[in-house]
Design a protein around this motif. Sequence first.
Motif, PDB file in Angstrom:
ATOM      1  N   ALA A  85      15.411  35.207  -2.645  1.00 34.92           N
ATOM      2  CA  ALA A  85      15.302  35.820  -3.972  1.00 34.92           C
ATOM      3  C   ALA A  85      14.165  35.233  -4.793  1.00 34.92           C
ATOM      4  CB  ALA A  85      16.615  35.646  -4.730  1.00 34.92           C
ATOM      5  N   GLN A  86      13.502  34.205  -4.252  1.00 35.61           N
ATOM      6  CA  GLN A  86      12.386  33.552  -4.938  1.00 35.61           C
ATOM      7  C   GLN A  86      12.798  33.005  -6.310  1.00 35.61           C
ATOM      8  OE1 GLN A  86       8.733  33.245  -3.862  1.00 35.61           O
ATOM      9  NE2 GLN A  86      10.131  33.130  -2.133  1.00 35.61           N
ATOM     10  N   ARG A  87      13.936  32.274  -6.299  1.00 38.22           N
ATOM     11  CA  ARG A  87      14.421  31.680  -7.544  1.00 38.22           C
ATOM     12  C   ARG A  87      14.685  30.190  -7.357  1.00 38.22           C
ATOM     13  NH1 ARG A  87      17.694  36.446  -7.940  1.00 38.22           N
ATOM     14  NH2 ARG A  87      19.464  35.261  -7.113  1.00 38.22           N
ATOM     15  N   LEU A  88      14.431  29.427  -8.401  1.00 37.41           N
ATOM     16  CA  LEU A  88      14.700  27.999  -8.418  1.00 37.41           C
ATOM     17  C   LEU A  88      15.634  27.709  -9.587  1.00 37.41           C
ATOM     18  CD1 LEU A  88      14.029  25.099  -7.353  1.00 37.41           C
ATOM     19  CD2 LEU A  88      12.181  25.045  -9.053  1.00 37.41           C
ATOM     20  N   SER A  89      16.806  27.145  -9.280  1.00 35.56           N
ATOM     21  CA  SER A  89      17.793  26.810 -10.311  1.00 35.56           C
ATOM     22  C   SER A  89      17.811  25.301 -10.511  1.00 35.56           C
ATOM     23  CB  SER A  89      19.187  27.289  -9.895  1.00 35.56           C
ATOM     24  OG  SER A  89      19.194  28.685  -9.686  1.00 35.56           O
ATOM     25  N   ILE A  90      17.729  24.876 -11.770  1.00 38.37           N
ATOM     26  CA  ILE A  90      17.652  23.443 -12.096  1.00 38.37           C
ATOM     27  C   ILE A  90      18.721  23.118 -13.137  1.00 38.37           C
ATOM     28  CG2 ILE A  90      16.158  21.572 -12.864  1.00 38.37           C
ATOM     29  CD1 ILE A  90      13.768  23.490 -12.385  1.00 38.37           C
ATOM     30  N   THR A  91      19.443  22.029 -12.914  1.00 41.99           N
ATOM     31  CA  THR A  91      20.432  21.543 -13.879  1.00 41.99           C
ATOM     32  C   THR A  91      20.146  20.084 -14.194  1.00 41.99           C
ATOM     33  OG1 THR A  91      22.155  23.041 -13.074  1.00 41.99           O
ATOM     34  CG2 THR A  91      22.887  21.118 -14.303  1.00 41.99           C
ATOM     35  N   ASN A  92      20.165  19.761 -15.475  1.00 41.56           N
ATOM     36  CA  ASN A  92      20.002  18.375 -15.923  1.00 41.56           C
ATOM     37  C   ASN A  92      21.372  17.857 -16.357  1.00 41.56           C
ATOM     38  OD1 ASN A  92      19.314  15.921 -17.024  1.00 41.56           O
ATOM     39  ND2 ASN A  92      18.350  16.778 -18.863  1.00 41.56           N
ATOM     40  N   ALA A  93      22.028  17.133 -15.469  1.00 45.06           N
ATOM     41  CA  ALA A  93      23.354  16.596 -15.768  1.00 45.06           C
ATOM     42  C   ALA A  93      23.294  15.176 -16.316  1.00 45.06           C
ATOM     43  CB  ALA A  93      24.219  16.630 -14.513  1.00 45.06           C
ATOM     44  N   THR A  94      22.104  14.651 -16.544  1.00 47.61           N
ATOM     45  CA  THR A  94      21.971  13.308 -17.111  1.00 47.61           C
ATOM     46  C   THR A  94      22.221  13.373 -18.613  1.00 47.61           C
ATOM     47  OG1 THR A  94      19.628  13.366 -17.747  1.00 47.61           O
ATOM     48  CG2 THR A  94      20.138  12.916 -15.424  1.00 47.61           C
ATOM     49  N   PRO A  95      22.449  12.248 -19.264  1.00 46.35           N
ATOM     50  CA  PRO A  95      22.669  12.265 -20.726  1.00 46.35           C
ATOM     51  C   PRO A  95      21.377  12.304 -21.547  1.00 46.35           C
ATOM     52  CG  PRO A  95      23.062  10.070 -19.851  1.00 46.35           C
ATOM     53  CD  PRO A  95      22.762  10.931 -18.674  1.00 46.35           C
ATOM     54  N   HIS A  96      20.230  12.560 -20.904  1.00 42.47           N
ATOM     55  CA  HIS A  96      18.954  12.549 -21.606  1.00 42.47           C
ATOM     56  C   HIS A  96      18.165  13.821 -21.330  1.00 42.47           C
ATOM     57  CE1 HIS A  96      19.385   8.221 -22.511  1.00 42.47           C
ATOM     58  NE2 HIS A  96      19.877   8.130 -21.289  1.00 42.47           N
ATOM     59  N   GLU A  97      17.320  14.167 -22.267  1.00 47.27           N
ATOM     60  CA  GLU A  97      16.386  15.278 -22.063  1.00 47.27           C
ATOM     61  C   GLU A  97      15.443  14.932 -20.918  1.00 47.27           C
ATOM     62  OE1 GLU A  97      14.294  17.751 -25.393  1.00 47.27           O
ATOM     63  OE2 GLU A  97      12.970  16.061 -24.908  1.00 47.27           O
ATOM     64  N   ALA A  98      15.141  15.925 -20.109  1.00 45.82           N
ATOM     65  CA  ALA A  98      14.278  15.696 -18.945  1.00 45.82           C
ATOM     66  C   ALA A  98      13.002  16.509 -19.071  1.00 45.82           C
ATOM     67  CB  ALA A  98      15.010  16.080 -17.667  1.00 45.82           C
ATOM     68  N   HIS A  99      11.864  15.835 -18.874  1.00 39.96           N
ATOM     69  CA  HIS A  99      10.571  16.511 -18.793  1.00 39.96           C
ATOM     70  C   HIS A  99      10.260  16.673 -17.309  1.00 39.96           C
ATOM     71  CE1 HIS A  99      10.088  16.021 -23.097  1.00 39.96           C
ATOM     72  NE2 HIS A  99      10.399  14.744 -22.959  1.00 39.96           N
ATOM     73  N   ILE A 100      10.199  17.898 -16.872  1.00 40.89           N
ATOM     74  CA  ILE A 100      10.235  18.212 -15.449  1.00 40.89           C
ATOM     75  C   ILE A 100       8.922  18.851 -15.013  1.00 40.89           C
ATOM     76  CG2 ILE A 100      11.430  19.550 -13.654  1.00 40.89           C
ATOM     77  CD1 ILE A 100      13.901  19.493 -15.568  1.00 40.89           C
ATOM     78  N   SER A 101       8.366  18.325 -13.923  1.00 39.45           N
ATOM     79  CA  SER A 101       7.185  18.945 -13.336  1.00 39.45           C
ATOM     80  C   SER A 101       7.584  19.565 -11.997  1.00 39.45           C
ATOM     81  CB  SER A 101       6.081  17.901 -13.117  1.00 39.45           C
ATOM     82  OG  SER A 101       6.526  16.866 -12.273  1.00 39.45           O
ATOM     83  N   ILE A 102       7.045  20.740 -11.735  1.00 42.37           N
ATOM     84  CA  ILE A 102       7.344  21.474 -10.508  1.00 42.37           C
ATOM     85  C   ILE A 102       6.023  21.751  -9.805  1.00 42.37           C
ATOM     86  CG2 ILE A 102       8.412  23.543  -9.520  1.00 42.37           C
ATOM     87  CD1 ILE A 102       9.891  23.767 -12.308  1.00 42.37           C
ATOM     88  N   ALA A 103       5.986  21.518  -8.499  1.00 48.93           N
ATOM     89  CA  ALA A 103       4.768  21.768  -7.728  1.00 48.93           C
ATOM     90  C   ALA A 103       5.123  22.522  -6.454  1.00 48.93           C
ATOM     91  CB  ALA A 103       4.066  20.457  -7.382  1.00 48.93           C
ATOM     92  N   THR A 104       4.158  23.302  -5.969  1.00 50.36           N
ATOM     93  CA  THR A 104       4.356  24.050  -4.734  1.00 50.36           C
ATOM     94  C   THR A 104       3.414  23.539  -3.654  1.00 50.36           C
ATOM     95  OG1 THR A 104       2.656  25.729  -5.118  1.00 50.36           O
ATOM     96  CG2 THR A 104       4.812  26.079  -6.168  1.00 50.36           C
ATOM     97  N   GLU A 105       3.605  24.110  -2.468  1.00 51.52           N
ATOM     98  CA  GLU A 105       2.750  23.752  -1.333  1.00 51.52           C
ATOM     99  C   GLU A 105       1.290  24.081  -1.589  1.00 51.52           C
ATOM    100  OE1 GLU A 105       3.124  27.961  -1.142  1.00 51.52           O
ATOM    101  OE2 GLU A 105       4.688  26.446  -1.416  1.00 51.52           O
TER     102      GLU A 105
END
Length: 780
Positions: free
Chosen positions: A737-757
């Motif tokens: 389906a070409q989808r990426l699901s992300i959950t932040n279960a930590t107690p802090h805000e997350a700054h997230i970087s995503i990279a592909t091949e």
Amino acid sequence: MNRRSLLSYLSKTAAVSLSPSLLRALPLPASKESPGATQAQIANGSSSLRFVKGASGFGLELSTKQGRTVRRIASVQNPVRVFYDHRGNGSEVDAAFTSVDSVDGGLEASTTVTDSRHNRWSIKLNVSKWKNEGFRCDFNYQLLEGEAKNVFFEHGMVPDLAASPDETYVLMPGLLYDGNHLARPDGEVPRLIPANQFQLDTPVLSLSTTATLLYEKATGSTLVTMTEVKSGLGPSGFSYEMRPRRHKLAVLAPLYREKHFHGHVYEACTPAGANVAQGQSFKVTVFYLPTHYGSLAEFFSAFHAVREPAPFVRTPRLPMSKAAEMVEKNFNVIDWCKGNYYINASPPDYDPVAQGCNSLPMDWHLIVAWCAGSITGYALLQAGNDQSQQRSIAMLDLIAEGGISPSGLFWSNYGKGQWDKGNTKIAMHQHMRMPGDAAFFFQKAIALEKSRGREHPGWVRAVVSNLDAFARLWRQNHDFGHFVNRETLKIEETGSAAGALCIGGLALGAGLPNGKEYLAVAQEAADAYFERYVETGWLAGGPLDIGITSDSESATAILESFVTLYEATRNPAHLKYAQMAADILASWVVSYNAPFPSGTDCDRIKLQTVGGVLANSRNHHIGPTMATTSGDMFFRLYRYTGKAVYLKILQDVVSGLPQYLCLEPGEFGKMQVGMMSEQYNMTDELGTRGHVWQVNASWGATGLLLSYGALPSIYVDRPRRNLAVFDQLDAKADFTAQRLSITNATPHEAHISIATEADQRATITLPSGQSRTISLETLA
């Protein structure tokens, strides 16, 4: 004789062996029929385990096919020994099995035995297939009558392999490499040498994977023996003897040892057995894999399948972005010295304002590399704020402008306003790890600064000075040395891979005016170091504090060098070198979650040890990083080879790093929030099991920053359908389906970087407790 009549005959005639005077396991006599001819066996691929009639009943025999030949790898007449208090005190009772039956998926053998204290035991052995070629042996015990105090259970096997360290490679991952018989340690270290009677007892918790592997160098015949971290009797241990006519490997439950390796020495200790009440049951599991490998490279490559961690879910404590923020703050609030450098380490309650860095020991000030210095400077240049970057530049200026010795190599240590220009034969004065690391990371910093439009000619001059010295060392000695005189460039001690990262530094310098020579030396040295240290499985001498013995730091440095060299040459040989180095380094990465005593530091934070990296064969603690690197050599290697195992190892290492930080006051004694130790103890060899050394160390903190700066939070390889999460996030990819699901279960805000091949990138911010789904097509 058919199977049914054979088993019936043996069950009537076989008896339990009671031989208290027998102090060693015995092999079965050479079989008169070819292995596998009887039906009292289980086969798995090319391997077989069978029950064979010995003098006292059913023993075990392990065999494997090598081409058209069947080779017996190991056997034992009496698979179980029960003894009390100490070995050799006359309490030993050996047991073979009196019956064997076929059950679903395998075989079941059983016996009853009365031990020397008149306790009567029921012993059942269930054998089933394990992995592609191996066997799982579950020894199930029940005390039928009596009460046992301080009892041990030994599950021995006698290898049919050459009983000499020169002929059989012994691997206890994270502890013994080639039996450590070539070690020249500073102090003692576990090793198979005459002074130790070629014998070793060790907790399985000293190992990165709870296995012992024996590889016969001439034939490739191999025995893998593995056990679980603990049995029903607590943590287990391995005992190994490697002497002609006394070649034995055993799993003991509970752990047995008469000598406790503690600190840097062996101390006498009293073995602590188990207490078992009547009616109590427990299980001890041993895995056997009799097999064959065509080379030591194939042996280490195949070890990935042996060490593969059981599935688990990483506990979300802290996103990498928050962890990096805390580490950077600690560097600037606690670790910055007004002498224009970041210190290497400090006590946990260190106050730079009240105490000042002059109160610290000299080697806790500025060291040019290894754990800090130029490596920390590069990490903060890459991932830090403006203050961190400016301070890093000042520190690198200090090193480059005054830190060059008459030999052209860097001095190692600066503090209290001066360089330590001592030139004695000690590690802090002459070890080649320091200039090798510094020349490499200075060049990383130069390239980064150049991309930002900033030039540092002084840094370049310092690098050239060191690379010229590396080239002279090689041309004169065909070696970079272990200790090198900082006045004369004379090699004072050799025989180690201490200078492994010199190869990577020379390869990075290929674009400098003398770059053609640097690259030529790098390639020659790579060939030689591969042959001396990698192909032989003897990577040693990287740390400054253990002498010359096996360690993960040498493996880390040489892997970085080989990958960097491949990037400069695209020579397939260098990629082959890198893969074997990576396979050896992987053997230092913990593959299980260790249990800890209740209430200890590691128990309180529920530390998950999968992905922790053991330091070396003397200091059996989690570091927790791959030396002081980002580990991205594995990431680059994955991209060049497509081997997903490299991606998985890196994910295990990096995703675990935030848990090692001190997150709140009192969590690790006097350690302050944002500090990270360099010693987390799965075993009791450097203190209490579960203890964290209370120290503010730059080692792991710098490694965390390097990983944060070099790696994305999430990596998606769409053509290969691989996903890696280098963060404490929950991420799932639906490639259809070409989808990426992300959950932040930590107690802090997350700054997230995503990279592909394809190196497309995206960044998102995800508050605590929230999830987001993004389209992978938007990354195209």
